[in-house]
Write a protein that holds these residues in place. Structure first.
Motif, PDB file in Angstrom:
ATOM      1  N   SER A 109       0.828  -1.210   0.000  1.00  0.00           N
ATOM      2  CA  SER A 109       0.000   0.000   0.000  1.00  0.00           C
ATOM      3  C   SER A 109       0.861   1.259   0.000  1.00  0.00           C
ATOM      4  O   SER A 109       0.457   2.291  -0.544  1.00  0.00           O
ATOM      5  CB  SER A 109      -0.957   0.001   1.191  1.00  0.00           C
ATOM      6  OG  SER A 109      -0.269   0.246   2.396  1.00  0.00           O
TER       7      SER A 109
ATOM      8  N   GLU B 199       2.001   3.223  -3.418  1.00  0.00           N
ATOM      9  CA  GLU B 199       1.178   4.272  -4.019  1.00  0.00           C
ATOM     10  C   GLU B 199       0.864   5.413  -3.066  1.00  0.00           C
ATOM     11  O   GLU B 199       0.670   6.535  -3.501  1.00  0.00           O
ATOM     12  CB  GLU B 199      -0.149   3.672  -4.495  1.00  0.00           C
ATOM     13  CG  GLU B 199       0.005   2.613  -5.553  1.00  0.00           C
ATOM     14  CD  GLU B 199       0.288   3.198  -6.926  1.00  0.00           C
ATOM     15  OE1 GLU B 199      -0.195   4.290  -7.210  1.00  0.00           O
ATOM     16  OE2 GLU B 199       1.014   2.533  -7.689  1.00  0.00           O
ATOM     17  N   HIS B 200       0.781   5.137  -1.774  1.00  0.00           N
ATOM     18  CA  HIS B 200       0.321   6.123  -0.801  1.00  0.00           C
ATOM     19  C   HIS B 200       1.368   6.335   0.272  1.00  0.00           C
ATOM     20  O   HIS B 200       1.767   5.383   0.941  1.00  0.00           O
ATOM     21  CB  HIS B 200      -0.962   5.646  -0.124  1.00  0.00           C
ATOM     22  CG  HIS B 200      -2.068   5.372  -1.077  1.00  0.00           C
ATOM     23  ND1 HIS B 200      -2.041   4.355  -1.988  1.00  0.00           N
ATOM     24  CD2 HIS B 200      -3.245   6.002  -1.278  1.00  0.00           C
ATOM     25  CE1 HIS B 200      -3.152   4.360  -2.692  1.00  0.00           C
ATOM     26  NE2 HIS B 200      -3.902   5.355  -2.285  1.00  0.00           N
TER      27      HIS B 200
ATOM     28  N   GLN C 171       0.847   6.595   4.910  1.00  0.00           N
ATOM     29  CA  GLN C 171      -0.252   5.634   4.936  1.00  0.00           C
ATOM     30  C   GLN C 171      -0.719   5.498   6.375  1.00  0.00           C
ATOM     31  O   GLN C 171       0.004   5.001   7.219  1.00  0.00           O
ATOM     32  CB  GLN C 171       0.225   4.279   4.413  1.00  0.00           C
ATOM     33  CG  GLN C 171      -0.806   3.198   4.468  1.00  0.00           C
ATOM     34  CD  GLN C 171      -1.937   3.450   3.494  1.00  0.00           C
ATOM     35  OE1 GLN C 171      -1.716   3.917   2.393  1.00  0.00           O
ATOM     36  NE2 GLN C 171      -3.136   3.155   3.908  1.00  0.00           N
TER      37      GLN C 171
END
Length: 109
Positions: free
Chosen positions: A28, A31-32, A35
């Motif tokens: 995750s 992309e982010h 987080q």
């Protein structure tokens, strides 16, 4: 286990990826960043009890392990997780898993 000052071995990377919750969190972060979304931890929980157990395990086992390796930075007060200083060392393995997610068993990611 503080590994952040030394080179990360392939065995260390495999150890970090050995748990599905750690894999999901690290992927995750591709992309982010930062987080801090709880669904990464408990999205596939079948019950509230399971969700609480996963959250406790994440906070007491998985996040400290990933932080010790330097793959993440974790703010315990704000519950924010972001890429750590060694994240780019594990990035190729994460991208490989992510790129081939549809070819892997469902419980791998």
């Amino acid at each position: 286990m503080k590994k952040t000052l030394e080179a990360i071995s392939f065995d260390d990377m495999v150890d970090a990826l050995a748990n599905v919750q750690r894999r999901k969190l690290l992927i995750s972060l591709l992309e982010h960043n930062p987080q801090d979304e709880a669904p990464v931890v408990i999205a596939d929980s079948d019950s509230e009890t399971d969700a609480v157990e996963r959250l406790i395990t994440m906070q007491h086992v998985h996040l400290p392990k990933l932080a010790d390796y330097g793959f993440i930075e974790w703010n315990k007060e704000t519950h924010e997780v972001m890429k750590g200083p060694k994240f780019d060392e594990i990035r190729p393995l994460l991208e490989l898993l992510d790129d081939h997610e549809d070819e892997l068993p469902a419980d791998w990611l």
